[in-house]
Motif scaffolding. Sequence first.
Motif, PDB file in Angstrom:
ATOM      1  N   TRP A   1       6.930  51.022  63.200  1.00 48.35           N
ATOM      2  CA  TRP A   1       6.764  50.060  62.103  1.00 48.35           C
ATOM      3  C   TRP A   1       5.855  48.972  62.618  1.00 48.35           C
ATOM      4  CZ3 TRP A   1      10.769  45.883  60.387  1.00 48.35           C
ATOM      5  CH2 TRP A   1      10.370  45.312  59.171  1.00 48.35           C
TER       6      TRP A   1
ATOM      7  N   LEU B   1       4.127  44.645  59.029  1.00 50.88           N
ATOM      8  CA  LEU B   1       5.220  44.030  58.280  1.00 50.88           C
ATOM      9  C   LEU B   1       4.770  43.417  56.956  1.00 50.88           C
ATOM     10  CD1 LEU B   1       6.532  44.501  61.072  1.00 50.88           C
ATOM     11  CD2 LEU B   1       7.900  42.459  60.658  1.00 50.88           C
TER      12      LEU B   1
ATOM     13  N   ALA C   1      11.949  42.357  57.308  1.00 51.17           N
ATOM     14  CA  ALA C   1      10.790  41.555  57.712  1.00 51.17           C
ATOM     15  C   ALA C   1      11.057  40.071  57.525  1.00 51.17           C
ATOM     16  CB  ALA C   1       9.561  41.981  56.918  1.00 51.17           C
TER      17      ALA C   1
ATOM     18  N   ARG D   1       3.383  37.214  58.607  1.00 51.34           N
ATOM     19  CA  ARG D   1       3.479  38.655  58.845  1.00 51.34           C
ATOM     20  C   ARG D   1       2.124  39.256  59.224  1.00 51.34           C
ATOM     21  NH1 ARG D   1       7.357  40.943  54.005  1.00 51.34           N
ATOM     22  NH2 ARG D   1       8.874  39.242  53.995  1.00 51.34           N
TER      23      ARG D   1
ATOM     24  N   SER E   1       2.883  41.846  63.508  1.00 51.31           N
ATOM     25  CA  SER E   1       2.357  43.121  63.007  1.00 51.31           C
ATOM     26  C   SER E   1       1.193  43.577  63.885  1.00 51.31           C
ATOM     27  CB  SER E   1       1.870  42.963  61.560  1.00 51.31           C
ATOM     28  OG  SER E   1       2.925  42.625  60.700  1.00 51.31           O
TER      29      SER E   1
END
Length: 294
Positions: free
Chosen positions: A172, A175, A201, A210, A216
Motif C-alpha cells: 500500500w 494513501l 489513512a 498524504r 506515500s
Amino acid sequence: MANAEIDAIRKLLTSKARPVGWSERRQRIEEVGAAFPIASDIKLEEADCDGVRAEWSLAPGSDASRVLLFFHGGGYCSGSIVSHRSMVTEAGRAAGVRTLAVEYRLAPEHPYPAAHEDALKAWRFLRQRGFAPEQIIVGGDSAGGNLTASLVLKLRALGEALPACCWLASPWLDLTMSGETLVLKDGVDPLIHKPYLEELASAYAGSASRNDPGVSPYFADVTGFPPTLIQVGSAETLIDDAVRFARKLGIADVPVTLEIWPDMIHAWPLWNAKVAEGRRALEHVGQFAKRWLR
C-alpha cells in the motif's frame, strides 16, 4: 487446486463481519493471520530494538549472518508479530536467512511518523550487531511494504548505505488512493476497499499530507533504490500501487521484478501453510534474496 485453496481462505476472512473497534480489529487480524501454527522446527527469540519489541526467527540450515528485516501489514493500525509469524518465518527459510520481525507502534494512538521511527531503530539495531547493509533484505506486506520503502527513503536522505534488496508484498504505497484498481477490483477483493483504506489513512497520516513521500512512497524520487521484488495478487484492489511503483523503479534504472499472481488475494503468503501459491511466492522471495545478498 489453487482456486480451492484461496477460496477456503476467502471463507475464513469473510466468516465474520469486519470488527468496528481498533482493539477488536487487532484481535481479528491475529485470529486469521495465525490461523495455522508455524513449523515446529523454527527457533524464535525475543529482541528489544532500543525499546521496540521484535522477534528473531531461524530455520534449520539458515545463515544467521544474513537477515530479513520484516514489517507486518495491517494498515498501520493493526497487525503484529503474531499475525505475520508464519509469513516471515517461512520467508526466512526460503531465503536461507534469519529474520527480525518488528512490532512497530500503531495508529491512531501513534500516528505518522511513529512507525518510521521504530523502523529506523530496528535498522540501527541490526547495524549495531554487525550486520552489514549488503547482508540485509528489508521487506513487508501492505503497510509493511510502505514502511519498507519509507525506510529506504530515510536512509538515503541520511546518506547511509542501503539494504541489499527489498521485498514488497501487496504494498500500500499511495494513501491518496488514486489507483484505478481500487474501483476495478472492488468486487473481487475480500479485504481491501476504498472506504476502509480512507479510515486507515486518516488514522495513520494524522495532520501530515498524504502526498508526502514519507506517507506515500509512490510520490517519492526512487533514484538509487535497491533491487526490489514486488508481488501482488490479481484479485487485489491495490494492484495499481504495485504496478505503478514498479514502473517508477524501472524508469529510474532500479532492478525491479514485478509479479502479479492470478486469483491471489491481498497478502496471500500469510496463509502459506494451506495455500500452495503462497509457498511458491515465498520461494520466489528466497531466490530473489539469494541473488542479491552478499
